[in-house]
Design a protein around this motif. Structure first.
Motif, PDB file in Angstrom:
ATOM      1  N   ASN A  34     -28.597  42.565  22.342  1.00 51.26           N
ATOM      2  CA  ASN A  34     -27.410  41.430  22.934  1.00 51.26           C
ATOM      3  C   ASN A  34     -26.113  41.683  22.444  1.00 51.26           C
ATOM      4  O   ASN A  34     -25.345  41.209  22.957  1.00 51.26           O
ATOM      5  CB  ASN A  34     -27.902  40.200  22.673  1.00 51.26           C
ATOM      6  CG  ASN A  34     -29.241  39.752  23.409  1.00 51.26           C
ATOM      7  OD1 ASN A  34     -30.297  40.363  23.642  1.00 51.26           O
ATOM      8  ND2 ASN A  34     -29.115  38.486  24.283  1.00 51.26           N
ATOM      9  N   LYS A  79     -32.936  42.272  19.379  1.00 53.09           N
ATOM     10  CA  LYS A  79     -31.841  41.679  18.914  1.00 53.09           C
ATOM     11  C   LYS A  79     -32.146  40.865  17.423  1.00 53.09           C
ATOM     12  O   LYS A  79     -33.353  40.418  17.401  1.00 53.09           O
ATOM     13  CB  LYS A  79     -31.152  40.491  19.849  1.00 53.09           C
ATOM     14  CG  LYS A  79     -32.105  39.558  20.098  1.00 53.09           C
ATOM     15  CD  LYS A  79     -31.620  38.563  21.115  1.00 53.09           C
ATOM     16  CE  LYS A  79     -32.426  37.525  21.801  1.00 53.09           C
ATOM     17  NZ  LYS A  79     -32.508  37.146  22.959  1.00 53.09           N
ATOM     18  N   ILE A  90     -28.397  43.935  27.075  1.00 51.79           N
ATOM     19  CA  ILE A  90     -28.704  42.826  27.869  1.00 51.79           C
ATOM     20  C   ILE A  90     -27.985  41.337  27.743  1.00 51.79           C
ATOM     21  O   ILE A  90     -28.219  40.397  28.458  1.00 51.79           O
ATOM     22  CB  ILE A  90     -30.284  42.387  27.586  1.00 51.79           C
ATOM     23  CG1 ILE A  90     -30.531  42.133  26.327  1.00 51.79           C
ATOM     24  CG2 ILE A  90     -31.028  43.649  27.996  1.00 51.79           C
ATOM     25  CD1 ILE A  90     -31.940  41.725  26.002  1.00 51.79           C
ATOM     26  N   VAL A 100     -37.300  43.443  23.203  1.00 55.68           N
ATOM     27  CA  VAL A 100     -35.893  43.075  22.947  1.00 55.68           C
ATOM     28  C   VAL A 100     -35.654  42.867  21.276  1.00 55.68           C
ATOM     29  O   VAL A 100     -36.615  42.140  20.747  1.00 55.68           O
ATOM     30  CB  VAL A 100     -35.710  41.790  23.492  1.00 55.68           C
ATOM     31  CG1 VAL A 100     -34.524  41.014  23.051  1.00 55.68           C
ATOM     32  CG2 VAL A 100     -35.611  41.655  25.136  1.00 55.68           C
ATOM     33  N   MET A 134     -39.796  37.044  30.313  1.00 58.98           N
ATOM     34  CA  MET A 134     -39.602  37.202  28.891  1.00 58.98           C
ATOM     35  C   MET A 134     -40.987  36.649  28.240  1.00 58.98           C
ATOM     36  O   MET A 134     -41.961  36.734  28.908  1.00 58.98           O
ATOM     37  CB  MET A 134     -38.522  36.415  28.137  1.00 58.98           C
ATOM     38  CG  MET A 134     -37.093  36.508  29.457  1.00 58.98           C
ATOM     39  SD  MET A 134     -35.714  35.929  28.241  1.00 58.98           S
ATOM     40  CE  MET A 134     -35.858  34.079  28.249  1.00 58.98           C
ATOM     41  N   SER A 135     -40.890  36.395  27.025  1.00 63.31           N
ATOM     42  CA  SER A 135     -42.146  36.357  26.225  1.00 63.31           C
ATOM     43  C   SER A 135     -43.047  35.032  26.755  1.00 63.31           C
ATOM     44  O   SER A 135     -44.328  35.207  27.109  1.00 63.31           O
ATOM     45  CB  SER A 135     -41.837  36.007  24.677  1.00 63.31           C
ATOM     46  OG  SER A 135     -41.509  36.650  24.009  1.00 63.31           O
ATOM     47  N   ARG A 162     -38.646  41.738  29.754  1.00 62.28           N
ATOM     48  CA  ARG A 162     -37.564  41.865  28.715  1.00 62.28           C
ATOM     49  C   ARG A 162     -38.350  40.946  27.489  1.00 62.28           C
ATOM     50  O   ARG A 162     -38.406  39.725  27.452  1.00 62.28           O
ATOM     51  CB  ARG A 162     -36.448  41.277  28.744  1.00 62.28           C
ATOM     52  CG  ARG A 162     -35.631  42.157  29.971  1.00 62.28           C
ATOM     53  CD  ARG A 162     -34.023  41.537  29.999  1.00 62.28           C
ATOM     54  NE  ARG A 162     -34.103  40.194  30.081  1.00 62.28           N
ATOM     55  CZ  ARG A 162     -34.124  39.295  31.189  1.00 62.28           C
ATOM     56  NH1 ARG A 162     -34.113  40.028  32.469  1.00 62.28           N
ATOM     57  NH2 ARG A 162     -34.173  38.359  31.107  1.00 62.28           N
ATOM     58  N   VAL A 163     -39.011  41.466  26.627  1.00 62.65           N
ATOM     59  CA  VAL A 163     -39.848  40.786  25.442  1.00 62.65           C
ATOM     60  C   VAL A 163     -39.624  40.763  24.104  1.00 62.65           C
ATOM     61  O   VAL A 163     -39.451  42.153  23.651  1.00 62.65           O
ATOM     62  CB  VAL A 163     -41.355  40.900  25.872  1.00 62.65           C
ATOM     63  CG1 VAL A 163     -42.135  40.169  25.128  1.00 62.65           C
ATOM     64  CG2 VAL A 163     -41.897  40.799  27.178  1.00 62.65           C
ATOM     65  N   GLY A 164     -38.978  39.885  23.549  1.00 63.49           N
ATOM     66  CA  GLY A 164     -38.777  39.936  22.081  1.00 63.49           C
ATOM     67  C   GLY A 164     -39.777  39.163  21.179  1.00 63.49           C
ATOM     68  O   GLY A 164     -40.505  39.615  20.596  1.00 63.49           O
ATOM     69  N   THR A 165     -39.799  37.641  21.377  1.00 62.75           N
ATOM     70  CA  THR A 165     -40.593  36.963  20.231  1.00 62.75           C
ATOM     71  C   THR A 165     -42.101  37.340  20.195  1.00 62.75           C
ATOM     72  O   THR A 165     -42.605  37.502  19.327  1.00 62.75           O
ATOM     73  CB  THR A 165     -40.308  35.402  20.598  1.00 62.75           C
ATOM     74  OG1 THR A 165     -39.154  35.316  20.850  1.00 62.75           O
ATOM     75  CG2 THR A 165     -41.073  34.504  19.698  1.00 62.75           C
ATOM     76  N   ILE A 176     -32.043  35.314  33.813  1.00 54.47           N
ATOM     77  CA  ILE A 176     -32.642  34.279  33.069  1.00 54.47           C
ATOM     78  C   ILE A 176     -32.952  33.019  33.598  1.00 54.47           C
ATOM     79  O   ILE A 176     -31.650  32.388  33.694  1.00 54.47           O
ATOM     80  CB  ILE A 176     -32.017  34.312  31.641  1.00 54.47           C
ATOM     81  CG1 ILE A 176     -31.545  35.692  31.279  1.00 54.47           C
ATOM     82  CG2 ILE A 176     -32.645  33.565  30.441  1.00 54.47           C
ATOM     83  CD1 ILE A 176     -30.202  35.999  30.378  1.00 54.47           C
ATOM     84  N   MET A 191     -30.665  41.321  37.496  1.00 50.86           N
ATOM     85  CA  MET A 191     -31.402  40.731  36.381  1.00 50.86           C
ATOM     86  C   MET A 191     -31.062  39.138  36.467  1.00 50.86           C
ATOM     87  O   MET A 191     -30.146  38.689  37.180  1.00 50.86           O
ATOM     88  CB  MET A 191     -30.649  41.367  35.298  1.00 50.86           C
ATOM     89  CG  MET A 191     -31.366  40.772  33.889  1.00 50.86           C
ATOM     90  SD  MET A 191     -30.430  39.378  32.998  1.00 50.86           S
ATOM     91  CE  MET A 191     -29.911  39.936  31.662  1.00 50.86           C
ATOM     92  N   ARG A 195     -37.531  34.579  15.932  1.00 50.96           N
ATOM     93  CA  ARG A 195     -36.103  34.978  15.338  1.00 50.96           C
ATOM     94  C   ARG A 195     -35.412  33.892  14.563  1.00 50.96           C
ATOM     95  O   ARG A 195     -35.505  32.720  14.836  1.00 50.96           O
ATOM     96  CB  ARG A 195     -35.002  35.385  16.586  1.00 50.96           C
ATOM     97  CG  ARG A 195     -35.457  36.681  17.356  1.00 50.96           C
ATOM     98  CD  ARG A 195     -34.403  37.098  18.313  1.00 50.96           C
ATOM     99  NE  ARG A 195     -34.349  35.934  19.592  1.00 50.96           N
ATOM    100  CZ  ARG A 195     -35.188  35.953  20.482  1.00 50.96           C
ATOM    101  NH1 ARG A 195     -35.949  37.022  20.550  1.00 50.96           N
ATOM    102  NH2 ARG A 195     -35.098  35.090  21.417  1.00 50.96           N
TER     103      ARG A 195
HETATM  104  C1  LIG Z   1     -33.442  37.270  23.728  1.00 54.91           C
HETATM  105  C2  LIG Z   1     -33.667  37.790  25.170  1.00 54.91           C
HETATM  106  C3  LIG Z   1     -34.899  38.184  25.745  1.00 54.91           C
HETATM  107  C4  LIG Z   1     -36.196  37.874  25.069  1.00 54.91           C
HETATM  108  O1  LIG Z   1     -36.591  36.528  24.936  1.00 54.91           O
HETATM  109  P1  LIG Z   1     -37.840  36.122  24.098  1.00 54.91           P
HETATM  110  O2  LIG Z   1     -38.038  34.999  24.436  1.00 54.91           O
HETATM  111  O3  LIG Z   1     -37.828  36.461  22.693  1.00 54.91           O
HETATM  112  O4  LIG Z   1     -38.977  37.302  24.610  1.00 54.91           O
HETATM  113  C5  LIG Z   1     -34.928  38.539  27.001  1.00 54.91           C
HETATM  114  N1  LIG Z   1     -33.609  38.765  27.606  1.00 54.91           N
HETATM  115  C6  LIG Z   1     -32.389  38.221  26.965  1.00 54.91           C
HETATM  116  C7  LIG Z   1     -31.317  38.309  28.004  1.00 54.91           C
HETATM  117  C8  LIG Z   1     -32.232  37.804  25.794  1.00 54.91           C
HETATM  118  O5  LIG Z   1     -31.447  37.528  25.384  1.00 54.91           O
END
Ligand SMILES: *Cc1c(COP(=O)(O)O)cnc(C)c1O
Length: 229
Positions: free
Chosen positions: A57, A36, A79, A34, A201-202, A217-220, A163, A161, A226
């Motif tokens: 995003n 963003k 996403i 991810v 996620m993370s 879905r992994v960002g941090t 969250i 999907m 961020r």
């Molecule tokens: C930002 C985001 C993520 C990633 O989240 P992290 O906690 O940074 O891994 C995953 N899915 C969606 C929909 C997001 O908005």
């Protein structure tokens, strides 16, 4: 080795360990990075470390990076929340949309796709957390939306999907993910052919993999904290 490269390796190890714990095949779990708020140059570092699929995003931000990195063979997933007036650019530039929660948006994506492009791969976003979350359709509404979306041309409904609401309680989070898996199984028993569970996620990718996630879905954990959420 860059930090992003090291982070990616650590995330891949977590995925492999969770897959093993779950008795699942590692190759059945895809990592979506991810990106963003992450600049194209840093995405490039992840690409150099072997990452191909990226999640964004915000339509404008994502399309800018898709253009900047067009020379690379990457896969782009939308996403975030999707408004009706952003459906055309998203349909034209992204490969996947994970966040379908209204039929009208799906219909507009379908109309805007066409043009010789392969079908847009989509997921219906489900709210498994009741009143503590706003995004996604309720589990009760998911079947009718999924069947309607599956019938649209130019889209291919791949799965669901979610969250979950933020929680430190791993067993609660796991029950939320289990709810999405059970919903997918019910929809498949009802005639759909959904192969995707986009969840984890993370901080909770292990729980998601234990409950059947096929895309985390992994960002941090890859790009660091961020500046803006
Ligand atoms: C930002 C985001 C993520 C990633 O989240 P992290 O906690 O940074 O891994 C995953 N899915 C969606 C929909 C997001 O908005």
């Amino acid at each position: 080795m860059t930090t992003i490269c090291a982070n990616l390796q650590a995330v891949r190890s977590r995925i492999a360990a969770a897959a093993q714990r779950a008795g699942r095949r590692r190759e059945d779990i895809a990592l979506l990075a991810v990106s963003k708020t992450v600049a194209a140059e840093r995405i490039d570092e992840a690409v150099a470390a072997g990452q191909r699929a990226f999640g964004e995003n915000y339509a404008q931000e994502g399309i800018g990076k898709i253009a900047a990195l067009a020379a690379l063979d990457l896969e782009w997933h939308f996403i975030g929340p999707l408004q009706s007036n952003k459906t055309r650019p998203v349909a034209e530039h992204f490969d996947w949309v994970h966040s379908i929660e209204r039929f009208k948006v799906a219909e507009r994506l379908s109309v805007a796709r066409g043009g010789g492009l392969p079908p847009l791969q989509v997921c219906v976003q489900v709210n498994v957390s009741g009143e503590s979350s706003k995004s996604g359709v309720s589990p009760e509404e998911a079947a009718s939306l999924a069947h309607a979306v599956a019938a649209l041309p130019n889209l291919r409904l791949r799965g669901l999907m979610t969250i979950p609401e933020p929680s430190e309680d791993a067993s609660l989070v796991r029950r939320r993910f289990a709810m999405l898996r059970q919903l997918r199984d019910r929809l498949n028993a009802g005639g759909l052919a959904l192969d995707t569970l986009s969840m984890g996620m993370s901080h909770d990718l292990e729980e998601a993999i234990l409950e059947g996630a096929t895309i985390v879905r992994v960002g941090t954990a890859i790009f660091g904290e961020r500046a803006r959420a």
